[in-house]
Design a protein around this motif. Sequence first.
Motif, PDB file in Angstrom:
ATOM      1  N   ASP A   9       0.833  -1.205   0.000  1.00 26.23           N
ATOM      2  CA  ASP A   9       0.000   0.000   0.000  1.00 26.23           C
ATOM      3  C   ASP A   9       0.868   1.256   0.000  1.00 26.23           C
ATOM      4  O   ASP A   9       0.602   2.221  -0.732  1.00 26.23           O
ATOM      5  CB  ASP A   9      -0.912  -0.020   1.220  1.00 26.23           C
ATOM      6  N   ALA A  10       1.927   1.256   0.824  1.00 25.28           N
ATOM      7  CA  ALA A  10       2.831   2.407   0.860  1.00 25.28           C
ATOM      8  C   ALA A  10       3.521   2.591  -0.485  1.00 25.28           C
ATOM      9  O   ALA A  10       3.680   3.722  -0.968  1.00 25.28           O
ATOM     10  CB  ALA A  10       3.861   2.224   1.974  1.00 25.28           C
ATOM     11  N   ALA A  11       3.944   1.493  -1.096  1.00 23.56           N
ATOM     12  CA  ALA A  11       4.613   1.586  -2.395  1.00 23.56           C
ATOM     13  C   ALA A  11       3.665   2.083  -3.482  1.00 23.56           C
ATOM     14  O   ALA A  11       4.037   2.914  -4.322  1.00 23.56           O
ATOM     15  CB  ALA A  11       5.186   0.219  -2.784  1.00 23.56           C
ATOM     16  N   VAL A  12       2.424   1.600  -3.472  1.00 22.73           N
ATOM     17  CA  VAL A  12       1.456   1.973  -4.508  1.00 22.73           C
ATOM     18  C   VAL A  12       1.052   3.430  -4.380  1.00 22.73           C
ATOM     19  O   VAL A  12       1.000   4.160  -5.380  1.00 22.73           O
ATOM     20  CB  VAL A  12       0.218   1.056  -4.436  1.00 22.73           C
ATOM     21  N   GLU A  13       0.753   3.889  -3.168  1.00 23.46           N
ATOM     22  CA  GLU A  13       0.232   5.250  -3.002  1.00 23.46           C
ATOM     23  C   GLU A  13       1.331   6.300  -2.879  1.00 23.46           C
ATOM     24  O   GLU A  13       1.137   7.443  -3.294  1.00 23.46           O
ATOM     25  CB  GLU A  13      -0.687   5.321  -1.792  1.00 23.46           C
ATOM     26  N   TYR A  14       2.485   5.946  -2.319  1.00 27.01           N
ATOM     27  CA  TYR A  14       3.579   6.910  -2.144  1.00 27.01           C
ATOM     28  C   TYR A  14       4.704   6.709  -3.154  1.00 27.01           C
ATOM     29  O   TYR A  14       5.637   7.514  -3.188  1.00 27.01           O
ATOM     30  CB  TYR A  14       4.174   6.804  -0.742  1.00 27.01           C
ATOM     31  N   GLY A  15       4.663   5.632  -3.930  1.00 25.97           N
ATOM     32  CA  GLY A  15       5.742   5.346  -4.862  1.00 25.97           C
ATOM     33  C   GLY A  15       6.916   4.684  -4.159  1.00 25.97           C
ATOM     34  O   GLY A  15       6.945   4.559  -2.928  1.00 25.97           O
ATOM     35  N   LEU A  16       7.907   4.284  -4.933  1.00 21.16           N
ATOM     36  CA  LEU A  16       9.051   3.570  -4.365  1.00 21.16           C
ATOM     37  C   LEU A  16       9.894   4.460  -3.458  1.00 21.16           C
ATOM     38  O   LEU A  16      10.490   3.986  -2.484  1.00 21.16           O
ATOM     39  CB  LEU A  16       9.906   2.988  -5.493  1.00 21.16           C
ATOM     40  N   VAL A  17       9.949   5.755  -3.760  1.00 20.73           N
ATOM     41  CA  VAL A  17      10.681   6.674  -2.878  1.00 20.73           C
ATOM     42  C   VAL A  17       9.982   6.752  -1.525  1.00 20.73           C
ATOM     43  O   VAL A  17      10.612   6.649  -0.468  1.00 20.73           O
ATOM     44  CB  VAL A  17      10.794   8.067  -3.520  1.00 20.73           C
ATOM     45  N   GLY A  18       8.670   6.939  -1.557  1.00 22.07           N
ATOM     46  CA  GLY A  18       7.913   6.978  -0.316  1.00 22.07           C
ATOM     47  C   GLY A  18       7.984   5.671   0.433  1.00 22.07           C
ATOM     48  O   GLY A  18       8.070   5.650   1.671  1.00 22.07           O
ATOM     49  N   PHE A  19       7.962   4.554  -0.292  1.00 25.69           N
ATOM     50  CA  PHE A  19       8.082   3.236   0.336  1.00 25.69           C
ATOM     51  C   PHE A  19       9.417   3.099   1.059  1.00 25.69           C
ATOM     52  O   PHE A  19       9.483   2.595   2.186  1.00 25.69           O
ATOM     53  CB  PHE A  19       7.935   2.151  -0.721  1.00 25.69           C
ATOM     54  N   ALA A  20      10.501   3.544   0.406  1.00 23.85           N
ATOM     55  CA  ALA A  20      11.823   3.469   1.026  1.00 23.85           C
ATOM     56  C   ALA A  20      11.873   4.299   2.304  1.00 23.85           C
ATOM     57  O   ALA A  20      12.433   3.867   3.329  1.00 23.85           O
ATOM     58  CB  ALA A  20      12.889   3.933   0.040  1.00 23.85           C
ATOM     59  N   LEU A  21      11.273   5.488   2.283  1.00 21.54           N
ATOM     60  CA  LEU A  21      11.238   6.331   3.477  1.00 21.54           C
ATOM     61  C   LEU A  21      10.395   5.687   4.572  1.00 21.54           C
ATOM     62  O   LEU A  21      10.775   5.682   5.754  1.00 21.54           O
ATOM     63  CB  LEU A  21      10.689   7.711   3.125  1.00 21.54           C
ATOM     64  N   PHE A  22       9.249   5.137   4.195  1.00 24.26           N
ATOM     65  CA  PHE A  22       8.356   4.489   5.160  1.00 24.26           C
ATOM     66  C   PHE A  22       9.061   3.310   5.827  1.00 24.26           C
ATOM     67  O   PHE A  22       9.028   3.172   7.065  1.00 24.26           O
ATOM     68  CB  PHE A  22       7.089   4.022   4.442  1.00 24.26           C
ATOM     69  N   MET A  23       9.718   2.477   5.043  1.00 23.92           N
ATOM     70  CA  MET A  23      10.414   1.316   5.609  1.00 23.92           C
ATOM     71  C   MET A  23      11.601   1.748   6.459  1.00 23.92           C
ATOM     72  O   MET A  23      11.926   1.095   7.461  1.00 23.92           O
ATOM     73  CB  MET A  23      10.874   0.394   4.489  1.00 23.92           C
ATOM     74  N   SER A  24      12.238   2.847   6.091  1.00 27.19           N
ATOM     75  CA  SER A  24      13.360   3.361   6.896  1.00 27.19           C
ATOM     76  C   SER A  24      12.874   3.830   8.262  1.00 27.19           C
ATOM     77  O   SER A  24      13.551   3.625   9.274  1.00 27.19           O
ATOM     78  CB  SER A  24      14.041   4.512   6.159  1.00 27.19           C
ATOM     79  N   VAL A  25      11.700   4.453   8.291  1.00 27.83           N
ATOM     80  CA  VAL A  25      11.119   4.870   9.571  1.00 27.83           C
ATOM     81  C   VAL A  25      10.847   3.651  10.442  1.00 27.83           C
ATOM     82  O   VAL A  25      11.196   3.626  11.635  1.00 27.83           O
ATOM     83  CB  VAL A  25       9.820   5.674   9.341  1.00 27.83           C
ATOM     84  N   LEU A  26      10.237   2.623   9.845  1.00 24.98           N
ATOM     85  CA  LEU A  26       9.930   1.412  10.609  1.00 24.98           C
ATOM     86  C   LEU A  26      11.200   0.738  11.114  1.00 24.98           C
ATOM     87  O   LEU A  26      11.263   0.288  12.266  1.00 24.98           O
ATOM     88  CB  LEU A  26       9.127   0.439   9.739  1.00 24.98           C
ATOM     89  N   GLY A  27      12.213   0.668  10.260  1.00 22.38           N
ATOM     90  CA  GLY A  27      13.471   0.053  10.680  1.00 22.38           C
ATOM     91  C   GLY A  27      14.163   0.841  11.768  1.00 22.38           C
ATOM     92  O   GLY A  27      14.702   0.265  12.727  1.00 22.38           O
ATOM     93  N   THR A  28      14.148   2.166  11.646  1.00 23.11           N
ATOM     94  CA  THR A  28      14.781   3.013  12.662  1.00 23.11           C
ATOM     95  C   THR A  28      14.103   2.821  14.017  1.00 23.11           C
ATOM     96  O   THR A  28      14.774   2.744  15.058  1.00 23.11           O
ATOM     97  CB  THR A  28      14.706   4.489  12.243  1.00 23.11           C
ATOM     98  N   ALA A  29      12.778   2.739  14.018  1.00 20.64           N
ATOM     99  CA  ALA A  29      12.043   2.544  15.272  1.00 20.64           C
ATOM    100  C   ALA A  29      12.399   1.204  15.906  1.00 20.64           C
ATOM    101  O   ALA A  29      12.639   1.120  17.123  1.00 20.64           O
ATOM    102  CB  ALA A  29      10.544   2.635  15.008  1.00 20.64           C
ATOM    103  N   PHE A  30      12.458   0.153  15.096  1.00 19.97           N
ATOM    104  CA  PHE A  30      12.802  -1.158  15.641  1.00 19.97           C
ATOM    105  C   PHE A  30      14.196  -1.167  16.245  1.00 19.97           C
ATOM    106  O   PHE A  30      14.394  -1.631  17.376  1.00 19.97           O
ATOM    107  CB  PHE A  30      12.702  -2.226  14.549  1.00 19.97           C
ATOM    108  N   PHE A  31      15.182  -0.663  15.510  1.00 22.26           N
ATOM    109  CA  PHE A  31      16.552  -0.696  16.018  1.00 22.26           C
ATOM    110  C   PHE A  31      16.726   0.208  17.236  1.00 22.26           C
ATOM    111  O   PHE A  31      17.547  -0.078  18.115  1.00 22.26           O
ATOM    112  CB  PHE A  31      17.532  -0.313  14.908  1.00 22.26           C
ATOM    113  N   ALA A  32      15.946   1.289  17.313  1.00 14.17           N
ATOM    114  CA  ALA A  32      16.014   2.161  18.491  1.00 14.17           C
ATOM    115  C   ALA A  32      15.557   1.405  19.728  1.00 14.17           C
ATOM    116  O   ALA A  32      16.200   1.451  20.790  1.00 14.17           O
ATOM    117  CB  ALA A  32      15.158   3.406  18.275  1.00 14.17           C
TER     118      ALA A  32
END
Length: 446
Positions: free
Chosen positions: A356-379
Motif C-alpha cells: 500500500d505504501a509503495a502503490v500510493e507513495y511510490g518507491l521513494v515513499g516506500f523506502a522512506l516508510f520502511m526506513s522509519v519502521l526500521g529506525t524505530a525497531f533498532f532504536a
Amino acid sequence: MSPFSTTDVHGSHTPSARPRVDDRGILALGTLALALVAVFGQLDAVAKKYAGFLPLSPFELLLALLVGLSALLIALPAGRRPAMIDPLGGKLIALLICWIGVSFVFAEHHDLAFAYAIRAVAVMLLPFLIGMFLRDPTQLQPVLWGIMGAGIVTALIIIYETKTGARLFSTSAAAVEADFEGKIRSAGGSDLNPTSVAQMLMVAVLLAAGLLASGYKRFRLPMIALILLGTAAIVMTSARSAVIGLGIGGIIILFRFYRSRWFPLILLGGIALAATSLLFLPATTLARFQAVANFAEDRSLYRRITYLRIGWDLLQQSPIWGVGPGNFPSHYVEAEYRFLPGRTLNPRELHNTYLDAAVEYGLVGFALFMSVLGTAFFAAARAARRAVDPLLARMAHAIMAALVALYAASFFMPHKDFRYLWLMIGLAMACGAMQRFEARCAGEGP
C-alpha cells in the motif's frame, strides 16, 4: 545523579541567562494527553457515545492540545531536559511527510488525496509529540498503562459481545457488518474493523507479557488478567493476523531468557502451552484458519489476492511517486479491474501496509516508510540491550516485541495511517533517544 534528573542539563545557571521556567506541569499535562490518546485509540466508539456532541473527536482535541503545549515548550526558556526525539527517525518522518506532498501533487483524485494526507500526517506527528513530552522512562509508564488499561476494557467488551451477540458501542459499518459463518465479530469499544481492534489488543497483551517477563513489578495482577482475557478476546475475534502477530511477539519475549539455563524448559513450556491452547480454540477461529486453504469457505481471500494484483499493476504504472495518498480505493473500482475475482463494487483499501505504501507513495515513499519502521525497531532493540536504567530496558523490550508483532500483522491490513502503529513507533524512538542520552551523560560524567 540519574541522567534523567530534572536538573538543568547544562549543569549551571549564569547571571546573563534568561530565568528558567519550570516545565514539569506542561510535561505532566502532555503525558496525560498522550495516555488518553492511547486509551481513545482503542475505545473511540466509547468516546463517541459520550462525547459525540463535541465539534471534534477526542483524538483531534488531544492532538491539538499536544501541538499547542509543544509550541509552549519550545517558546518558553524551560531547557531542563532535551526532547527525546530520535534525530534520524525525526528526519525520516519529516522527509516522508514532504514526499507525501509530492505524491499528492501527482494524484488523480486530489480531494481523496487531501483528506487522506491530512489524516496520515496528523498521526505521523505522534513520534514528535511523544519525544517532546516523555523525557524519562518514568514518563513512558502512563502511556503504556493507558494502552494496557484500554486493552482490558476492549477484551471484556469483545468477550461479552461475542457471547451475547449484542453491540454495546460500535456503530460504524466497518465494525458492525463484520461476521463469519453467521456469528458477529466484535470490535470492542471501537468503530474500527474487528481485525484492527484485535491488533491493538495484541499490542496491549504483548506489552503486559513483555513487562512481566522482564521483571516489572507494578500492576502484576491486572497485567496477568490482561494477558488471559486479551488472548481469549483476540481468539474470539477470529483475526488471523492478530493471532499470528501474538505468536511472533510471544517468541520474541521468550527469547529474552535464551541465556538462562532454564531456557530449554521455558521454550518447551511455551510450545506446550501453545499446543494445548489449540484444543480450546473456538470453531469459528479454526474455520478461519482452515479457510486459507479453501477459498470457497472464505471468499475474502479472493479479494485479498485481487488487492495485490491491482496494487502491483498500479505500481508499475507509477513507480516513482505512486498513485497518490488515499487514491488506491478509487482505482480499485475502475472498470478495467471489474472481472477480477472477489472484487466488490465498493472502494476498498489495499490490505497490505507495505505494498500500500509503495502503490500510493511510490518507491521513494516506500523506502522512506520502511526506513522509519526500521529506525524505530533498532532504536527499541538498542535500548533493550544497552540501557543501564532497568526500567528503560524493560519497557524497551516490551515495546520492541509489540512493535515487531504489529509489523507482522500489518502485512494483512492497510495501516499506513494507523494510530497505534505511529504511537508504537514514537514510543520505540523515544526509548532509543533516552538510551543515547543516558550513554552521553555517562560519557560526560567524572
